[in-house]
Design a protein around this motif. Structure first.
Motif, short mmCIF file in Angstrom:
data_model
loop_
_atom_site.label_atom_id
_atom_site.label_comp_id
_atom_site.label_asym_id
_atom_site.label_seq_id
_atom_site.Cartn_x
_atom_site.Cartn_y
_atom_site.Cartn_z
N PRO A 103 41.04 43.87 36.44
CA PRO A 103 40.69 42.97 35.33
C PRO A 103 39.71 41.89 35.81
O PRO A 103 39.88 41.32 36.90
CB PRO A 103 42.03 42.36 34.91
CG PRO A 103 43.06 43.27 35.50
CD PRO A 103 42.47 43.80 36.76
N ILE A 104 38.71 41.62 35.00
CA ILE A 104 37.68 40.64 35.32
C ILE A 104 37.71 39.55 34.25
O ILE A 104 37.72 39.84 33.05
CB ILE A 104 36.29 41.29 35.38
CG1 ILE A 104 36.27 42.45 36.37
CG2 ILE A 104 35.22 40.26 35.74
CD1 ILE A 104 36.43 42.04 37.80
N TYR A 105 37.69 38.29 34.69
CA TYR A 105 37.61 37.17 33.76
C TYR A 105 36.50 36.24 34.22
O TYR A 105 36.52 35.74 35.34
CB TYR A 105 38.94 36.41 33.69
CG TYR A 105 38.91 35.22 32.75
CD1 TYR A 105 38.85 35.41 31.37
CD2 TYR A 105 38.90 33.91 33.25
CE1 TYR A 105 38.81 34.33 30.51
CE2 TYR A 105 38.87 32.83 32.39
CZ TYR A 105 38.81 33.05 31.01
OH TYR A 105 38.76 31.98 30.16
N GLU A 106 35.52 36.04 33.34
CA GLU A 106 34.36 35.20 33.63
C GLU A 106 33.67 35.63 34.92
O GLU A 106 33.23 34.81 35.73
CB GLU A 106 34.78 33.73 33.73
CG GLU A 106 35.35 33.15 32.44
CD GLU A 106 34.32 33.11 31.32
OE1 GLU A 106 33.11 33.11 31.62
OE2 GLU A 106 34.73 33.09 30.14
N GLY A 107 33.56 36.94 35.09
CA GLY A 107 32.84 37.47 36.25
C GLY A 107 33.63 37.53 37.53
O GLY A 107 33.13 38.06 38.53
N ARG A 108 34.85 37.03 37.57
CA ARG A 108 35.66 37.03 38.78
C ARG A 108 36.89 37.91 38.60
O ARG A 108 37.54 37.86 37.55
CB ARG A 108 36.11 35.61 39.15
CG ARG A 108 34.98 34.73 39.66
CD ARG A 108 35.50 33.36 40.05
NE ARG A 108 34.46 32.55 40.69
CZ ARG A 108 34.22 32.52 41.99
NH1 ARG A 108 34.97 33.25 42.80
NH2 ARG A 108 33.27 31.76 42.49
N PRO A 109 37.22 38.71 39.60
CA PRO A 109 38.40 39.57 39.47
C PRO A 109 39.69 38.76 39.54
O PRO A 109 39.80 37.78 40.27
CB PRO A 109 38.29 40.52 40.67
CG PRO A 109 37.46 39.77 41.66
CD PRO A 109 36.51 38.92 40.87
N ILE A 110 40.67 39.20 38.76
CA ILE A 110 42.01 38.59 38.79
C ILE A 110 42.81 39.38 39.82
O ILE A 110 43.35 40.46 39.54
CB ILE A 110 42.67 38.64 37.40
CG1 ILE A 110 41.74 38.01 36.35
CG2 ILE A 110 44.01 37.95 37.42
CD1 ILE A 110 42.26 38.12 34.93
N LEU A 111 42.89 38.85 41.04
CA LEU A 111 43.46 39.62 42.15
C LEU A 111 44.92 39.96 41.92
O LEU A 111 45.39 41.02 42.34
CB LEU A 111 43.30 38.83 43.46
CG LEU A 111 41.84 38.53 43.88
CD1 LEU A 111 41.84 37.80 45.22
CD2 LEU A 111 41.04 39.81 43.97
N SER A 112 45.67 39.08 41.28
CA SER A 112 47.09 39.35 41.06
C SER A 112 47.33 40.48 40.07
O SER A 112 48.45 41.02 40.02
CB SER A 112 47.79 38.08 40.57
OG SER A 112 47.22 37.64 39.34
N ALA A 113 46.32 40.84 39.30
CA ALA A 113 46.48 41.88 38.29
C ALA A 113 45.83 43.20 38.69
O ALA A 113 45.88 44.16 37.92
CB ALA A 113 45.89 41.41 36.95
N VAL A 114 45.25 43.27 39.87
CA VAL A 114 44.59 44.50 40.32
C VAL A 114 45.66 45.55 40.61
O VAL A 114 46.68 45.27 41.25
CB VAL A 114 43.72 44.24 41.56
CG1 VAL A 114 43.12 45.54 42.07
CG2 VAL A 114 42.62 43.24 41.23
#
Length: 565
Positions: free
Chosen positions: A217-228
């Motif tokens: 998942p990407i939010y504002e161009g940055r990956p959400i590491l906890s949701a990978v």
């Protein structure tokens, strides 16, 4: 001296701001290397080192004992190679081997690392110790002037893609009367290519690669590491599974990774109704829409296998009936028929008693040899050469002539087939692999990993798990942009199957928009090039770590710049 002059040149280049950047999309199966400001396609090669089998190396002194990167793709017989990859679990664990591959490619492309910057496409969730080894190789061994390390999930939105819907994704795909989806070997209808808007920086990137599948998942161009989320199923697992099936049912191909990978790409497809298609594979071939014949390469005239009836089939153009000019001269055909007796015919006489006959003379038979007649050496060669016979041999000649007429009537309907067979002599001598339920069983592992013992969810369920792990406020936005990439997404019907399964798992009031990279194998490379061209002015300071910063700050300098918080 020479070293000081080289150092001064590097300093001038870096201060002038004209540093040229090299893009490396370091995939676990294929690596792509090129210049960020060049319109030429990158060099795509197998990211591995291969050793040639000893038996093959002994036969020819010109064959190298080991091959690196592009040399593997240029080698004509991949069955002679044993591959060694620097990757494990989608991460580079052997940087000594990776440095050897890069060094060969840099020399081949005339890349001088001391005068260039590097844009490295990096897999998500790479362990920090491996990042530290990569930085030592890039700055210490090669001497790149700057480094920009970007996760593959963050730059794919800059690459061209297609929008997927249930109707348009595989529009025009044929189905049988029972409704089975069968892949066609014609080009699909054109789809409109588009680029995601710059504001579209929130979504889910699904990368179905060689060593595994990452859902980010990407939010504002940055990956959400906890949701990978990660699935231990990728292209290599599918190839290994197909190797086991073929080795168990047909031939031992456990050492033929490259060949089996080609079979997988050419013959396998995703089923839209797996249970129904599995029932269809039980039918005989005449009523089985799934079965196909895969012609194996012989490495003399063909170096890659193909499915019979596909555009890659070299005999498709020669399957037309012979022309009238081919049918005028039947002398060669008669000689072939007489020299190759049909199965019902008795065996020929011993070689000591056989004589060479012309195309117009009848073949000797065992029934006529039992009748009393004068020996053939009593007649002059000239008489037999003109077709004349002595009065004693006249009844025998009439019987042979009658049998010849019957034989000609029997074979007259087969002449066209014999000519067609002569145009396909290469195919008839090749080995043919009958692919039946293997065509749909292999890609099905992506949707049900438990079929091979992996207790994990399929791709569609993993997408839902990744989105549910993100904050609830942004979940509708994540479902609104699901981007598919990776070589394994090129299976026929893959995008349609993912869209249908995901749509059934997501609530009806949430809109699901799915996109597919225009070129899944080059999507990350093109995204990196587009990012560089878009921010070329401020690229050097905003996105990179220079060599001087690395020498002063070490690994921490790269961690603070590249690791998302």
């Amino acid at each position: 001296d020479e070293m000081s002059a080289k150092s001064r040149m590097i300093h001038v280049v870096s201060m002038s701001g004209s540093l040229r950047f090299v893009v490396i999309d370091n995939g676990s199966y294929h690596c792509r290397i090129g210049f960020a400001d060049s319109d030429e396609p990158p060099l795509v090669f197998t990211n591995a080192v291969a050793k040639v089998k000893k038996s093959t190396a002994k036969k020819s002194s010109t064959v190298k004992s080991s091959l690196i990167g592009p040399e593997i793709d240029e080698y004509p017989i991949p069955s002679d190679l044993s591959l060694r990859s620097p990757f494990e679990k989608a991460f580079v664990v052997n940087w000594t081997l990776q440095r050897q591959i890069w060094d060969y490619v840099f020399n081949r492309l005339d890349i001088e690392p001391h005068t260039c910057g590097l844009i490295l496409v990096d897999p998500i969730l790479c362990p920090p110790p491996l990042h530290e080894l990569a930085e030592e190789t890039i700055f210490g061994d090669f001497g790149f002037q700057s480094l920009c390390r970007i996760p593959v999930s963050s730059i794919l939105r800059f690459a061209p893609c297609f929008r997927i819907t249930d109707q348009s994704a595989e529009e025009g795909a044929p189905t049988t009367q029972a409704g089975e989806s069968v892949p066609t070997f014609t080009l699909p209808p054109p789809r409109v290519s588009l680029k995601l808007a710059p504001s579209q920086s929130t979504g889910v990137v699904v990368d179905v690669g060689h060593c595994g599948t990452f859902v980010t998942p990407i939010y504002e161009g940055r990956p959400i590491l906890s949701a990978v989320r990660r699935i231990e199923i990728g292209g290599r697992a599918l190839t290994n599974y197909l190797k086991e099936l073929i080795s168990y049912r047909f031939w031992d191909v456990r050492d033929e990774a490259i060949l089996v990978d080609q079979i997988k790409c050419d013959a396998c497809f995703v089923s839209l109704n797996f249970v129904r298609d599995m029932h269809a594979t039980r039918n005989p071939p005449s009523k089985n829409p799934i079965v196909c014949r895969y012609v194996m390469p012989n490495y003399h005239t063909t170096f890659r296998g193909y499915v019979e009836g596909s555009p890659a089939d070299p005999t498709a153009a020669s399957s037309s009936p012979p022309s009238e000019e081919e049918g005028e001269d039947d002398t060669e055909m008669d000689i072939v028929d007489l020299s190759t007796p049909s199965p019902p015919s008795p065996p020929p006489p011993p070689a000591a008693h056989t004589t060479t006959t012309s195309a117009d003379s009848p073949a000797p038979s065992s029934s006529s040899s039992s009748l009393p007649h004068p020996p053939t050496d009593t007649a002059t060669p000239g008489e037999y050469g003109r077709g004349e016979a002595t009065p004693q041999a006249q009844p025998q000649t009439q019987a042979q002539a009658q049998r010849q007429i019957q034989s000609e009537g029997k074979h007259s309907g087969e002449k066209q087939k014999e000519k067609a067979k002569r145009t396909k002599t290469v195919v008839s001598s090749d080995q043919v692999l009958l692919m039946n339920n293997e065509r749909v069983v292999i890609p099905e592992v992506l949707f049900h990993p438990s079929d091979i013992g992996q207790l994990q969810a399929g791709v569609a369920e993993t997408i839902v798990q990744a989105v549910e792990a993100a904050p609830a406020v942004i979940r509708p936005a994540l479902y609104g942009c699901v981007l598919l990439t990776g070589g394994s997404t090129l299976f026929h019907n893959f995008t349609t199957r993912i869209y249908r399964e995901l749509r059934s798992l997501v609530p009806d009031h949430i809109e699901v928009n799915m996109f597919h990279s225009e070129s899944p194998e080059l999507g990350a490379y093109r995204g990196a090039c587009h990012l560089y061209r878009t921010f070329a002015a401020q690229f050097g300071g905003q996105f990179t770590v220079t060599r001087s910063q690395y020498q002063s700050g070490g690994h921490n300098a790269c961690t603070q710049k590249f690791i998302p918080h």
